[in-house]
Scaffold this motif. Structure first.
Motif, PDB file in Angstrom:
ATOM      1  N   GLN A  68       5.879  -6.951   5.872  1.00  0.00           N
ATOM      2  CA  GLN A  68       4.913  -6.538   4.859  1.00  0.00           C
ATOM      3  C   GLN A  68       4.083  -5.394   5.429  1.00  0.00           C
ATOM      4  O   GLN A  68       3.788  -5.374   6.627  1.00  0.00           O
ATOM      5  CB  GLN A  68       4.004  -7.721   4.483  1.00  0.00           C
ATOM      6  N   VAL A  69       3.716  -4.425   4.598  1.00  0.00           N
ATOM      7  CA  VAL A  69       2.872  -3.322   5.054  1.00  0.00           C
ATOM      8  C   VAL A  69       1.615  -3.252   4.198  1.00  0.00           C
ATOM      9  O   VAL A  69       1.652  -3.520   2.989  1.00  0.00           O
ATOM     10  CB  VAL A  69       3.617  -1.970   5.015  1.00  0.00           C
ATOM     11  N   GLY A  70       0.506  -2.914   4.833  1.00  0.00           N
ATOM     12  CA  GLY A  70      -0.734  -2.706   4.117  1.00  0.00           C
ATOM     13  C   GLY A  70      -0.832  -1.286   3.585  1.00  0.00           C
ATOM     14  O   GLY A  70       0.031  -0.435   3.836  1.00  0.00           O
ATOM     15  N   SER A  71      -1.894  -1.012   2.869  1.00  0.00           N
ATOM     16  CA  SER A  71      -2.103   0.335   2.348  1.00  0.00           C
ATOM     17  C   SER A  71      -2.308   1.315   3.503  1.00  0.00           C
ATOM     18  O   SER A  71      -2.753   0.947   4.581  1.00  0.00           O
ATOM     19  CB  SER A  71      -3.316   0.351   1.415  1.00  0.00           C
ATOM     20  N   ASN A  72      -1.923   2.552   3.261  1.00  0.00           N
ATOM     21  CA  ASN A  72      -2.097   3.653   4.224  1.00  0.00           C
ATOM     22  C   ASN A  72      -1.140   3.591   5.412  1.00  0.00           C
ATOM     23  O   ASN A  72      -1.276   4.409   6.328  1.00  0.00           O
ATOM     24  CB  ASN A  72      -3.541   3.731   4.737  1.00  0.00           C
ATOM     25  N   VAL A  73      -0.232   2.655   5.446  1.00  0.00           N
ATOM     26  CA  VAL A  73       0.779   2.653   6.504  1.00  0.00           C
ATOM     27  C   VAL A  73       1.808   3.734   6.180  1.00  0.00           C
ATOM     28  O   VAL A  73       2.379   3.756   5.087  1.00  0.00           O
ATOM     29  CB  VAL A  73       1.464   1.270   6.622  1.00  0.00           C
ATOM     30  N   GLU A  74       2.028   4.632   7.122  1.00  0.00           N
ATOM     31  CA  GLU A  74       2.851   5.808   6.862  1.00  0.00           C
ATOM     32  C   GLU A  74       4.209   5.788   7.559  1.00  0.00           C
ATOM     33  O   GLU A  74       5.181   6.348   7.051  1.00  0.00           O
ATOM     34  CB  GLU A  74       2.094   7.071   7.301  1.00  0.00           C
ATOM     35  N   ARG A  75       4.308   5.146   8.716  1.00  0.00           N
ATOM     36  CA  ARG A  75       5.511   5.309   9.535  1.00  0.00           C
ATOM     37  C   ARG A  75       6.533   4.195   9.379  1.00  0.00           C
ATOM     38  O   ARG A  75       7.660   4.335   9.844  1.00  0.00           O
ATOM     39  CB  ARG A  75       5.115   5.405  11.015  1.00  0.00           C
TER      40      ARG A  75
END
Length: 325
Positions: A68-75
């Protein structure tokens, strides 16, 4: 999720509340492998508590897949194979960590091998090149050369053309370290390393997890303008310092820990490691060295093995055997 919980000095694999959703700039990792470090032994003994606000579950490095990724995770995206440097929480089925403390698994490296990278290679890189400022032609003395950090430091010294002398606990370990890239070594059971290191040309930088009992001899072999980087206290926290030698040889003594550094600082270390070491992992020039592995429910055996100091390289715990590669 399940995690290892310390219950009156007994380690138990217990169900715990889920960690929930990752916040901005953070991601959740489904843990497959976790590394075992001497810091975990210290935490279990009550001598090395986690930094304020961090998980009290042991475990400073993991590999696994992004769940799972949170907001603003780019990579990173869900499903990516990653390894991560933690301040705690690794002995568990899932962790949440800042994106800055996560790196992709190098091409050609398994999840198992990737779990042996973050803590020891970040520690070695930080202290050799960032704190220690190694420059061309300088010589390095690595104590506990057959340990996880030691074997990482040997390989980094070799890759960047720095002669490396190691101290270890057996002649067999000297032979192994030399095959890994060390120039020569000394069996600590044969007495002081001073004359052997002086014959090597002294040390411009010393990487020392021992501390107190080695301080005097470290000063004797440290060259002018040399740096002694103390990263552990296996030999005690107190010793006599020769201030005259310190002044006359312009020696510098630097205390260094990785765990308590900020996420931003850890990110800078990992960025440097990614730039300089990741291509060497992918080419096979540098390899993560694993001694033995245990299933997570046998964590007591794994920690005892690490404490006995008989191995070479990393000790790992398998968290999810179904995804073991």
């Amino acid at each position: 999720m399940h995690a290892i919980i310390l219950n009156d000095q007994t380690l138990e694999w217990r169900e715990q509340p889920s960690l929930g959703d990752p916040g901005p700039g953070k991601l959740k990792i489904h843990v497959v492998w976790a590394g075992v470090n001497h810091a975990d032994l210290g935490q279990r003994a009550g001598n090395y508590p986690p930094p304020p606000g961090e998980s009290d579950i042991m475990g400073l490095e993991v590999s696994g897949t992004v769940s799972q990724v949170g907001s603003n995770v780019e990579r990173f995206r869900v499903g990516d194979r990653v390894c991560a440097l933690l301040a705690g929480g690794g002995y568990a089925e899932e962790v949440i960590v800042s994106e800055r403390q996560v790196l992709p698994v190098p091409e050609g490296i398994s999840l198992r091998d990737a779990a042996a990278i973050p803590e020891v290679f970040a520690t070695a890189w930080l202290n050799l090149f960032m704190e220690g400022g190694l420059s061309s032609g300088e010589r390095v003395l690595v104590h506990a050369g057959a340990s996880g950090v030691g074997t990482a430091a040997i390989q980094l010294c070799n890759a960047f053309e720095h002669s490396c002398f190691v101290t270890v606990g057996s002649d067999a370990k000297i032979d192994f370290c030399m095959k890994l890239g060390a120039s020569t070594g000394w069996n600590r059971h044969q007495g002081s390393f001073v004359e052997a290191v002086k014959a090597f040309g002294g040390a411009d930088l010393i990487l020392d997890p021992v501390g107190g009992s080695y301080l005097g001899d470290n000063q004797r072999v440290l060259n002018a303008d040399g740096r002694l980087i103390i990263i552990g206290l296996l030999g005690g926290r107190s010793a006599e310092l020769d201030l005259g030698r310190l002044l006359m040889k312009r020696q510098r003594i630097i205390g260094s820990t990785l765990r308590s550094q900020s996420s931003t600082a850890k990110g800078a270390i990992l960025d440097a490691l990614y730039e300089h070491a990741w291509p060497r992992f992918e080419s096979g020039e540098i390899i993560p060295l694993i001694d033995r592995t245990w299933p997570i429910r046998q964590v007591e055996d794994a920690m005892q093995y690490l404490e006995d100091n008989d191995g070479i390289g990393k000790v790992l715990l398998c968290i999810d055997d179904e995804l073991n590669d």
